[in-house]
Design a protein around this motif. Structure first.
Motif, PDB file in Angstrom:
ATOM      1  N   LEU A  74       1.296  -1.537  -0.176  1.00  0.00           N
ATOM      2  CA  LEU A  74      -0.023   0.300  -0.089  1.00  0.00           C
ATOM      3  C   LEU A  74       0.744   1.220  -0.506  1.00  0.00           C
ATOM      4  N   ARG A  75       1.679   1.200   0.809  1.00  0.00           N
ATOM      5  CA  ARG A  75       2.936   2.609   0.932  1.00  0.00           C
ATOM      6  C   ARG A  75       3.675   2.521  -0.041  1.00  0.00           C
ATOM      7  N   ALA A  76       3.469   1.745  -1.069  1.00  0.00           N
ATOM      8  CA  ALA A  76       4.671   1.881  -2.411  1.00  0.00           C
ATOM      9  C   ALA A  76       3.437   2.408  -3.089  1.00  0.00           C
ATOM     10  N   ILE A  77       1.981   1.935  -3.234  1.00  0.00           N
ATOM     11  CA  ILE A  77       1.634   2.917  -4.832  1.00  0.00           C
ATOM     12  C   ILE A  77       1.587   4.031  -4.037  1.00  0.00           C
ATOM     13  N   LEU A  78       1.048   4.185  -2.803  1.00  0.00           N
ATOM     14  CA  LEU A  78       1.053   5.935  -2.449  1.00  0.00           C
ATOM     15  C   LEU A  78       2.190   6.816  -2.228  1.00  0.00           C
ATOM     16  N   ASP A  79       3.059   5.761  -2.599  1.00  0.00           N
ATOM     17  CA  ASP A  79       4.165   7.075  -2.476  1.00  0.00           C
ATOM     18  C   ASP A  79       4.379   7.369  -4.304  1.00  0.00           C
ATOM     19  N   VAL A  80       3.987   6.013  -4.983  1.00  0.00           N
ATOM     20  CA  VAL A  80       3.918   6.509  -6.464  1.00  0.00           C
ATOM     21  C   VAL A  80       3.400   7.635  -6.730  1.00  0.00           C
ATOM     22  N   LEU A  81       2.021   7.635  -5.883  1.00  0.00           N
ATOM     23  CA  LEU A  81       1.244   8.792  -6.195  1.00  0.00           C
ATOM     24  C   LEU A  81       1.102   9.987  -5.857  1.00  0.00           C
ATOM     25  N   GLY A  82       2.282  10.293  -4.420  1.00  0.00           N
ATOM     26  CA  GLY A  82       2.314  10.974  -3.776  1.00  0.00           C
ATOM     27  C   GLY A  82       1.564  11.196  -2.496  1.00  0.00           C
ATOM     28  N   VAL A  83       1.009  10.332  -2.132  1.00  0.00           N
ATOM     29  CA  VAL A  83      -0.064  10.472  -0.902  1.00  0.00           C
ATOM     30  C   VAL A  83       0.305  10.164   0.245  1.00  0.00           C
ATOM     31  N   VAL A  84       0.670  10.664   1.427  1.00  0.00           N
ATOM     32  CA  VAL A  84       0.842  10.545   3.035  1.00  0.00           C
ATOM     33  C   VAL A  84      -0.643   9.886   2.998  1.00  0.00           C
ATOM     34  N   LEU A  85      -0.095   8.663   3.836  1.00  0.00           N
ATOM     35  CA  LEU A  85      -1.170   9.150   5.055  1.00  0.00           C
ATOM     36  C   LEU A  85      -1.722   9.440   6.453  1.00  0.00           C
ATOM     37  N   PRO A  86      -2.509   9.996   6.809  1.00  0.00           N
ATOM     38  CA  PRO A  86      -2.701  10.648   8.329  1.00  0.00           C
ATOM     39  C   PRO A  86      -1.772   9.950   9.418  1.00  0.00           C
ATOM     40  N   ARG A  87      -0.848  10.815  10.197  1.00  0.00           N
ATOM     41  CA  ARG A  87      -0.446   9.959  10.961  1.00  0.00           C
ATOM     42  C   ARG A  87      -1.321   9.261  12.028  1.00  0.00           C
ATOM     43  N   GLN A  88      -2.558   9.389  12.153  1.00  0.00           N
ATOM     44  CA  GLN A  88      -3.860   9.270  13.327  1.00  0.00           C
ATOM     45  C   GLN A  88      -3.632   7.819  12.616  1.00  0.00           C
ATOM     46  N   ALA A  89      -4.453   7.850  11.242  1.00  0.00           N
ATOM     47  CA  ALA A  89      -4.918   7.126  11.163  1.00  0.00           C
ATOM     48  C   ALA A  89      -4.110   5.287  10.169  1.00  0.00           C
ATOM     49  N   THR A  90      -2.550   5.741  10.165  1.00  0.00           N
ATOM     50  CA  THR A  90      -1.915   4.701  10.476  1.00  0.00           C
ATOM     51  C   THR A  90      -2.057   3.777  11.803  1.00  0.00           C
ATOM     52  N   GLN A  91      -1.633   4.545  12.822  1.00  0.00           N
ATOM     53  CA  GLN A  91      -1.596   4.481  13.982  1.00  0.00           C
ATOM     54  C   GLN A  91      -2.391   3.794  14.899  1.00  0.00           C
ATOM     55  N   ARG A  92      -3.823   4.055  14.219  1.00  0.00           N
ATOM     56  CA  ARG A  92      -5.045   3.312  15.079  1.00  0.00           C
ATOM     57  C   ARG A  92      -5.071   2.219  14.070  1.00  0.00           C
ATOM     58  N   LEU A  93      -4.488   1.390  13.451  1.00  0.00           N
ATOM     59  CA  LEU A  93      -4.134   0.877  12.670  1.00  0.00           C
ATOM     60  C   LEU A  93      -3.141  -0.439  13.570  1.00  0.00           C
ATOM     61  N   GLU A  94      -1.906   0.128  12.890  1.00  0.00           N
ATOM     62  CA  GLU A  94      -1.160  -0.509  13.823  1.00  0.00           C
ATOM     63  C   GLU A  94      -1.780  -1.176  15.751  1.00  0.00           C
ATOM     64  N   ALA A  95      -2.388   0.377  16.110  1.00  0.00           N
ATOM     65  CA  ALA A  95      -2.809  -0.369  17.504  1.00  0.00           C
ATOM     66  C   ALA A  95      -3.198  -1.607  17.585  1.00  0.00           C
ATOM     67  N   GLN A  96      -3.958  -1.792  16.360  1.00  0.00           N
ATOM     68  CA  GLN A  96      -4.694  -2.793  16.436  1.00  0.00           C
ATOM     69  C   GLN A  96      -4.777  -4.087  15.967  1.00  0.00           C
ATOM     70  N   HIS A  97      -3.598  -4.114  15.241  1.00  0.00           N
ATOM     71  CA  HIS A  97      -2.944  -5.194  14.798  1.00  0.00           C
ATOM     72  C   HIS A  97      -2.267  -5.494  16.051  1.00  0.00           C
ATOM     73  N   ARG A  98      -1.509  -4.598  17.097  1.00  0.00           N
ATOM     74  CA  ARG A  98      -0.636  -4.753  18.491  1.00  0.00           C
ATOM     75  C   ARG A  98      -1.298  -5.626  19.335  1.00  0.00           C
ATOM     76  N   ARG A  99      -2.837  -5.141  19.580  1.00  0.00           N
ATOM     77  CA  ARG A  99      -3.594  -5.459  20.705  1.00  0.00           C
ATOM     78  C   ARG A  99      -3.906  -7.248  19.380  1.00  0.00           C
ATOM     79  N   GLU A 100      -4.477  -7.664  18.371  1.00  0.00           N
ATOM     80  CA  GLU A 100      -4.374  -8.753  17.782  1.00  0.00           C
ATOM     81  C   GLU A 100      -3.466  -9.938  18.182  1.00  0.00           C
ATOM     82  N   ILE A 101      -2.449  -9.592  17.974  1.00  0.00           N
ATOM     83  CA  ILE A 101      -1.330 -10.028  18.385  1.00  0.00           C
ATOM     84  C   ILE A 101      -1.143 -10.799  19.702  1.00  0.00           C
ATOM     85  N   SER A 102      -1.620  -9.616  20.816  1.00  0.00           N
ATOM     86  CA  SER A 102      -1.222 -10.032  21.944  1.00  0.00           C
ATOM     87  C   SER A 102      -2.572 -11.116  22.769  1.00  0.00           C
ATOM     88  N   ASP A 103      -3.639 -10.640  22.019  1.00  0.00           N
ATOM     89  CA  ASP A 103      -5.007 -11.713  22.236  1.00  0.00           C
ATOM     90  C   ASP A 103      -4.385 -12.914  21.598  1.00  0.00           C
TER      91      ASP A 103
END
Length: 211
Positions: free
Chosen positions: A182-211
């Motif tokens: 996803l980041r590779a495509i967005l880099d080509v398009l010059g699009v940066v994801l909002p920090r709060q969006a990536t942090q929220r997804l990564e936090a959700q991913h970490r919770r799933e791992i810990s569960d």
């Protein structure tokens, strides 16, 4: 000295005649006399506000709270779309200030966000909130209609939208590879994801791992 006595008698007779012909005049004179000697209590401006004035103040407060509530609702909707990577990509035009509908919404939103909504004139507040609602609906409708194609390349935008949706449902190595693609495509398009969006997804991913 006797002249003064005669004058007083004449005045007394005149007063008696006025009272006999108009009894209310005596009460008015009494009120005036009590005013002169301060017997009528505090001045009128120190008395409680009339009931209709209190009701008017309550009405203004209800109008103000309703307008502020409308602003908060739009702010929450905007924040929810911005903090979810899939929604952000699928509504990218909503966050692109180069889009006229988005620019109009940004102007209306930040005007209110920087205003003293609790203290400003309630009629002006209502007018600004009405403008915010109108610009929000136009900007949101445009973003929904354009979708991920607003990223600049419809085909790459569609791929990015699929990867963003997938990233929300996978974990482990698959999550890492999906985010990398996803980041590779967005880099080509010059699009940066909002920090709060990536942090929220990564936090959700970490919770799933810990569960």
């Amino acid at each position: 000295m006797w002249q003064v006595g005669i004058i007083l008698v004449v005045l007394a007779v005149i007063l008696a005649i006025r009272v006999a012909s108009n009894p209310g005049s005596l009460r008015r004179m009494g009120r005036r006399a009590s005013d002169w000697f301060g017997l009528n209590g505090p001045p009128q401006d120190a008395l409680p506000a009339p009931r209709h004035a209190l009701e008017s103040a309550q009405s203004v407060l209800l109008r103000r709270n309703s307008a502020i509530r409308s602003f908060n609702q739009i702010s929450e909707q905007y924040g929810a779309l911005r903090s979810d990577i899939a929604d952000y990509i699928n509504h990218y035009a909503l966050f692109d200030a180069a889009v006229p509908a988005t620019a109009a919404f940004d102007t209306a939103y930040f005007r209110l966000a920087n205003a003293d909504m609790a203290g400003m004139d309630v009629s002006i507040l209502e007018a600004w909130v009405a403008d915010l609602r109108a610009t929000w609906q136009r900007a949101l409708s445009h973003a929904q209609r354009v979708g991920a194609a607003a990223l600049g390349d419809p085909k790459q935008g569609a791929r990015a939208a699929k990867l963003a949706a997938r990233a929300k449902s996978v974990s482990g190595a698959e999550f890492d590879s999906t985010m990398q693609a996803l980041r590779a495509i967005l880099d080509v398009l010059g699009v940066v994801l909002p920090r709060q969006a990536t942090q929220r997804l990564e936090a959700q991913h970490r919770r799933e791992i810990s569960d």
